[in-house]
Scaffold this motif. Structure first.
Motif, PDB file in Angstrom:
ATOM      1  N   ASN A   1     116.396  10.563 -29.008  1.00  0.00           N
ATOM      2  CA  ASN A   1     117.807  10.686 -29.386  1.00  0.00           C
ATOM      3  C   ASN A   1     118.633   9.543 -28.804  1.00  0.00           C
ATOM      4  N   THR A   2     118.093   8.337 -28.950  1.00  0.00           N
ATOM      5  CA  THR A   2     118.853   7.129 -28.600  1.00  0.00           C
ATOM      6  C   THR A   2     118.804   6.178 -29.785  1.00  0.00           C
ATOM      7  N   TRP A   3     119.785   5.302 -29.854  1.00  0.00           N
ATOM      8  CA  TRP A   3     119.845   4.357 -30.970  1.00  0.00           C
ATOM      9  C   TRP A   3     120.216   2.991 -30.440  1.00  0.00           C
TER      10      TRP A   3
ATOM     11  N   GLY B   1     123.149   0.540 -39.046  1.00  0.00           N
ATOM     12  CA  GLY B   1     123.330   1.989 -38.982  1.00  0.00           C
ATOM     13  C   GLY B   1     122.625   2.743 -40.083  1.00  0.00           C
ATOM     14  N   ARG B   2     121.462   2.253 -40.489  1.00  0.00           N
ATOM     15  CA  ARG B   2     120.731   2.914 -41.563  1.00  0.00           C
ATOM     16  C   ARG B   2     119.956   4.120 -41.018  1.00  0.00           C
ATOM     17  N   ASP B   3     119.259   4.811 -41.918  1.00  0.00           N
ATOM     18  CA  ASP B   3     118.533   6.017 -41.506  1.00  0.00           C
ATOM     19  C   ASP B   3     117.474   5.716 -40.447  1.00  0.00           C
ATOM     20  N   LYS B   4     116.818   4.585 -40.592  1.00  0.00           N
ATOM     21  CA  LYS B   4     115.806   4.175 -39.629  1.00  0.00           C
ATOM     22  C   LYS B   4     116.208   2.840 -39.008  1.00  0.00           C
TER      23      LYS B   4
ATOM     24  N   ILE C   1     111.382   6.603 -31.895  1.00  0.00           N
ATOM     25  CA  ILE C   1     112.254   6.620 -33.075  1.00  0.00           C
ATOM     26  C   ILE C   1     111.537   5.974 -34.259  1.00  0.00           C
ATOM     27  N   ALA C   2     112.041   6.254 -35.467  1.00  0.00           N
ATOM     28  CA  ALA C   2     111.411   5.740 -36.694  1.00  0.00           C
ATOM     29  C   ALA C   2     111.955   4.352 -37.045  1.00  0.00           C
ATOM     30  N   TYR C   3     111.072   3.491 -37.513  1.00  0.00           N
ATOM     31  CA  TYR C   3     111.455   2.137 -37.937  1.00  0.00           C
ATOM     32  C   TYR C   3     111.128   1.941 -39.418  1.00  0.00           C
TER      33      TYR C   3
END
Length: 218
Positions: free
Chosen positions: A181-183, A188-191, A215-217
């Protein structure tokens, strides 16, 4: 009595680690996030999710009106996000004019109002070459001002000021943190794009720690 601190919490992996470091240090944390007109709110969404899960006091302050004063950055203007290595020439377009001075000033005011003695923020050595407001001399001068700006003295504290993102992640791993849960991506796309300099630095930190980024790439 537990010492109160304000943590500037963007929702990125560095500030997420700082937030948890403050909790591990036994502080009563009041987290503070800012909408300053950045290109996306993915980080702010992550910050809200984390603070709800931890039961941490969290304020998100809309200061997006100042965006019209912060021209010239690819994080706030319609300028292409740089891709490739995290290097000075490549990353200069991501500098937001005077951002940390503005955000720290607001955080210090909040600290005074709630009786907190420190403001934590996530500057680190990997940013020193690119961002003047993440350098030790900036922190030193800001602390000089914060000693005299109010009746109450507030210290600005950056626990990872002299280490890089790899070391920050290592400390987070030692605390058993979940970075899902970090970005970090500037888009700012979905992945996460995996191509911007911020993604590249994040992926390198996980690789250096022999870890897989959760996280997903794209």
């Amino acid at each position: 009595m537990t010492e109160k601190v304000v943590v500037i919490y963007s929702g990125g992996m560095d500030s997420f680690t700082v937030l948890n470091r403050a909790l591990q240090d036994g502080k009563e944390v009041f987290s503070l996030s800012f909408d300053y007109g950045q290109r996306h709110v993915k980080e702010l969404e992550c910050a809200n999710t984390v603070c709800n899960a931890l039961g941490v006091n969290h304020k998100v302050i809309d200061i997006s009106a100042i965006n019209q004063l912060l021209a010239g950055s690819s994080l706030t203007d319609d300028i292409d996000i740089p891709e490739g290595e995290y290097e000075t020439d490549n990353m200069k377009s991501t500098v937001v004019p005077n951002r940390n001075m503005v955000l720290l000033s607001l955080a210090v005011a909040y600290a005074v109002s709630i009786g907190a003695e420190q403001v934590y923020y996530g500057a680190h050595s990997g940013d020193h070459a690119i961002y003047p407001d993440c350098r030790p001399e900036f922190l030193e001068k800001m602390n000089d001002v914060c000693k005299i700006a109010n009746y109450e003295s507030v210290e600005i504290f950056s626990p990872y000021l002299n280490v890089d993102k790899t070391a920050i992640l290592a400390d987070g791993i030692s605390m058993g943190l979940d970075y899902s849960n970090t970005w970090t991506c500037y888009n700012g796309r979905d992945k996460a794009c995996g191509k911007c300099s911020s993604c590249q630095e994040r992926l390198a930190a996980f690789a250096d720690n022999n870890q897989t980024d959760p996280i997903a790439y794209e």
